[in-house]
Motif scaffolding. Structure first.
Motif, mmCIF file in Angstrom:
data_model
loop_
_atom_site.group_PDB
_atom_site.id
_atom_site.type_symbol
_atom_site.label_atom_id
_atom_site.label_comp_id
_atom_site.label_asym_id
_atom_site.label_seq_id
_atom_site.Cartn_x
_atom_site.Cartn_y
_atom_site.Cartn_z
ATOM 1 N N GLY A 95 -37.178 -5.466 15.421
ATOM 2 C CA GLY A 95 -36.877 -4.230 15.834
ATOM 3 C C GLY A 95 -35.510 -3.723 15.433
ATOM 4 N N PHE A 96 -34.535 -4.448 15.588
ATOM 5 C CA PHE A 96 -33.180 -4.329 14.848
ATOM 6 C C PHE A 96 -32.894 -4.630 13.638
ATOM 7 N N GLY A 97 -33.836 -4.922 12.858
ATOM 8 C CA GLY A 97 -33.647 -4.873 11.356
ATOM 9 C C GLY A 97 -33.638 -6.119 11.128
ATOM 10 N N TRP A 98 -33.663 -7.118 11.713
ATOM 11 C CA TRP A 98 -33.716 -8.591 11.391
ATOM 12 C C TRP A 98 -35.033 -8.724 10.528
ATOM 13 N N THR A 99 -35.247 -9.807 9.527
ATOM 14 C CA THR A 99 -36.599 -10.243 8.995
ATOM 15 C C THR A 99 -36.667 -11.706 9.445
ATOM 16 N N ILE A 100 -37.540 -11.984 10.144
ATOM 17 C CA ILE A 100 -37.988 -13.351 10.734
ATOM 18 C C ILE A 100 -39.305 -13.838 9.802
ATOM 19 N N GLU A 101 -39.060 -14.569 8.469
ATOM 20 C CA GLU A 101 -39.970 -15.299 7.837
ATOM 21 C C GLU A 101 -40.949 -16.098 8.350
ATOM 22 N N LYS A 102 -40.466 -17.017 9.012
ATOM 23 C CA LYS A 102 -41.096 -18.198 9.602
ATOM 24 C C LYS A 102 -40.687 -18.619 10.969
ATOM 25 N N ALA A 103 -41.505 -18.523 11.828
ATOM 26 C CA ALA A 103 -41.150 -19.322 13.230
ATOM 27 C C ALA A 103 -42.366 -20.015 13.734
ATOM 28 N N SER A 104 -41.931 -21.307 14.185
ATOM 29 C CA SER A 104 -43.076 -21.912 14.934
ATOM 30 C C SER A 104 -42.392 -22.881 16.088
ATOM 31 N N PHE A 105 -43.264 -23.125 16.923
ATOM 32 C CA PHE A 105 -42.641 -24.111 18.226
ATOM 33 C C PHE A 105 -43.262 -25.331 18.007
ATOM 34 N N ASP A 106 -42.302 -26.259 18.086
ATOM 35 C CA ASP A 106 -43.155 -27.590 18.294
ATOM 36 C C ASP A 106 -42.954 -28.068 19.706
ATOM 37 N N TRP A 107 -43.994 -27.882 20.377
ATOM 38 C CA TRP A 107 -44.222 -28.422 21.933
ATOM 39 C C TRP A 107 -43.790 -29.794 21.966
ATOM 40 N N PRO A 108 -44.295 -30.766 21.514
ATOM 41 C CA PRO A 108 -43.830 -32.148 21.418
ATOM 42 C C PRO A 108 -42.365 -32.376 21.722
ATOM 43 N N LYS A 109 -41.710 -31.796 20.509
ATOM 44 C CA LYS A 109 -40.265 -31.823 20.775
ATOM 45 C C LYS A 109 -39.505 -31.316 21.761
ATOM 46 N N PHE A 110 -40.182 -29.856 22.120
ATOM 47 C CA PHE A 110 -39.371 -29.532 23.191
ATOM 48 C C PHE A 110 -39.769 -30.471 24.399
ATOM 49 N N ARG A 111 -40.903 -30.741 24.972
ATOM 50 C CA ARG A 111 -41.284 -31.295 25.951
ATOM 51 C C ARG A 111 -40.467 -32.711 25.983
ATOM 52 N N ASP A 112 -40.263 -33.306 25.135
ATOM 53 C CA ASP A 112 -39.480 -34.833 24.902
ATOM 54 C C ASP A 112 -38.068 -34.337 25.158
ATOM 55 N N THR A 113 -37.534 -33.314 24.452
ATOM 56 C CA THR A 113 -36.039 -33.113 24.910
ATOM 57 C C THR A 113 -35.893 -32.600 26.243
ATOM 58 N N LYS A 114 -36.931 -31.961 26.668
ATOM 59 C CA LYS A 114 -36.718 -31.468 28.400
ATOM 60 C C LYS A 114 -36.680 -32.731 29.184
ATOM 61 N N GLU A 115 -37.645 -33.734 28.937
ATOM 62 C CA GLU A 115 -37.743 -34.824 29.693
ATOM 63 C C GLU A 115 -36.411 -35.867 29.455
ATOM 64 N N THR A 116 -35.689 -35.658 28.351
ATOM 65 C CA THR A 116 -34.478 -36.504 28.248
ATOM 66 C C THR A 116 -33.497 -35.648 29.139
ATOM 67 N N GLU A 117 -33.303 -34.299 29.150
ATOM 68 C CA GLU A 117 -32.335 -33.844 29.921
ATOM 69 C C GLU A 117 -32.694 -34.064 31.515
ATOM 70 N N ILE A 118 -33.961 -33.838 31.865
ATOM 71 C CA ILE A 118 -34.398 -34.298 33.252
ATOM 72 C C ILE A 118 -33.941 -35.612 33.643
ATOM 73 N N ALA A 119 -34.195 -36.359 32.859
ATOM 74 C CA ALA A 119 -33.814 -37.702 33.124
ATOM 75 C C ALA A 119 -31.970 -38.072 33.236
ATOM 76 N N ARG A 120 -31.566 -37.349 32.456
ATOM 77 C CA ARG A 120 -30.073 -37.217 32.788
ATOM 78 C C ARG A 120 -29.420 -36.664 33.880
ATOM 79 N N LEU A 121 -30.097 -35.644 34.325
ATOM 80 C CA LEU A 121 -29.685 -34.891 35.700
ATOM 81 C C LEU A 121 -30.095 -35.681 36.744
#
Length: 459
Positions: A70-96
């Motif tokens: 809406g502010f003029g940026w062009t986002i050509e490709k965006a995708s979400f990697d659930w396993p990558k996010f999930r595993d990174t989250k688990e690493t952070e939770i383990a750290r905490l």
């Protein structure tokens, strides 16, 4: 410590409340142990506030991409990697969780990995080990667990606890419930590209919140693509070749891949051995405590969600501090459970403190003045988006004190923390008005509200 006991204090449950009480007491020179059957950190750190906030942050990127375009940026490709996010989250939770463990050890607390149950008012058994220990005093801080009603097919559902660890994102999900957990996860899944339906048996989501908040949030989450089905509940779920068929009491049938129930949480008291120690439950199934968190057993206390007072992490921590001050520092303290600011990390988020309009009309002796702003923030007006923000002040007309503040929109949780100070302090509407606005912000509306909402009187 009396030589007849193994510990001065034994804490059952290593969540936020239990950890704080254990650390403070051990640092005061007492011999303390804490037992945890799962992972140190409790609901908030392991399977609640913290991982959920990470998921909210991840899912909100979809909305931010919309704003960017809406502010003029062009986002050509965006995708979400659930396993990558999930595993990174688990690493952070383990750290905490590791930090919590380390802080307990530094304070001199012995951490016992296992489920503790009461054998009598001074004796605790660690299930499956044959180990029993004794303690002069015991603190119960085991929290709560999700509740799922029983009906045909209810075993096919998940709760928020499983939602954090899904092997893959579903294409379709039905989220059941109307409370903060339900609306938060509906926003999370919708933001991650999952076709999301929210089903609630009541007439409006966020029961107990201000009616304007409920209505406004319903409209906004529908703008975010969530289908909302009200006044309906499950009669059955059937497994089919292509998914799960949801049969609802209103006659609707919905097919989905996952059904997540977020229909409330209950105190985790089952098989805890409370009856062995003379610890009574109240009529809601929570541990019965007095204003000092003492149970019906004179040497046993309970804090946090297991007491079902105000089920928030900061409240559990305050209750733990008050317990320590009362029991070990001869400084009796109670926790004021009124005017506690809280946030719902829905999309958009909610911030609220104090009385709703309905509550104020019941408890205020005179009239109640209502000030409401419902507007498009400049960020959305810029590119023509329809997202709107709600701000509402509830004022006792007799004293002119602001007794309630309710916000729905971007940054509402950040705003309500500071607004909570003003409501807790009992500041008047005039004092709010005398505060100079910060421009240009959405928050400035809180000190610029001038027109009272006229309420038509019934004949």
């Amino acid at each position: 410590m009396s030589k007849s006991y193994d510990y001065d204090l034994f804490v059952i449950g290593a969540g936020s409340g239990g950890v704080r009480a254990a650390r403070l007491t051990a640092m005061g020179g007492k011999k303390v142990a804490v037992a945890e059957e799962y992972r140190v950190g409790g609901t908030c750190v392991i399977r609640g506030c913290v991982p959920k906030k990470f998921m909210v942050m991840a899912s909100d990127i979809t909305h931010q991409i919309e704003v960017a375009e809406g502010f003029g940026w062009t986002i050509e490709k965006a995708s979400f990697d659930w396993p990558k996010f999930r595993d990174t989250k688990e690493t952070e939770i383990a750290r905490l969780s590791g930090l919590y463990n380390a802080n307990l050890s530094k304070a001199g607390v012995e951490v016992i990995n296992g489920r503790a149950v009461l054998k009598d008012k001074h004796t605790v058994e660690i299930v499956g080990t044959g180990q029993t220990v004794t303690a002069e005093r015991i603190l119960i801080a085991v929290g709560g667990r999700p509740f799922v009603p029983t009906f045909p097919g209810s075993d096919l559902t998940i709760t928020s606890e499983e939602a954090f660890h899904l092997p893959e994102l579903p294409k379709r999900i039905v989220v059941v419930g109307g409370g903060y957990i339900a609306v938060e996860f509906a926003g999370i899944f919708a933001g991650l590209g999952v076709e999301t339906t929210l089903v609630y048996r009541g007439p409006g989501i966020l029961r107990g919140f201000d009616d304007d908040v409920s209505a406004h949030l319903t409209r906004e989450i529908e703008r975010h693509g969530i289908k909302v089905v009200l006044s309906a509940e499950h009669t059955a779920i059937e497994k089919t070749e292509t998914g799960l068929l949801n049969r609802l009491s209103n006659g609707m049938e919905l097919e989905t891949d996952v059904v997540m129930f977020a229909t409330g949480r209950v105190p985790y008291v089952k098989d805890l051995g409370l009856e062995n120690a003379g610890v009574a439950l109240n009529d809601k199934g929570a541990i019965k405590v007095d204003e000092y968190s003492q149970t019906t057993a004179d040497n046993i206390w309970a804090v946090g969600d297991v007491t079902d007072r105000v089920n928030l992490t900061p409240v559990a921590i305050r209750e733990a501090v008050a317990f320590h001050e009362t029991v070990y520092k001869n400084n009796p303290q109670t926790v004021d459970h009124t005017n506690i600011a809280t946030a719902v990390f829905s999309q958009p988020p909610v911030g609220t403190v104090g009385l709703t309009e309905a509550e104020a009309r019941k408890v205020c002796p005179g009239e109640v003045d209502i000030y409401v702003a419902n507007f498009r923030p400049m960020k959305y007006a810029f590119y023509g988006a329809e997202h709107r923000m709600l701000m509402k002040l509830v004022v006792d007309a007799t004293t002119q004190k602001v007794v309630g503040c309710h916000i729905v929109g971007d940054d509402a949780p950040e705003m309500i923390q500071l607004a909570g100070i003003a409501v807790k302090a009992g500041l008047t509407k005039q004092q709010w008005d005398e505060t100079c606005a910060v421009h240009p912000t959405a928050a400035e509306e809180l000190v610029l509200l001038k027109e009272k909402r006229v309420v038509e009187q019934l004949p």
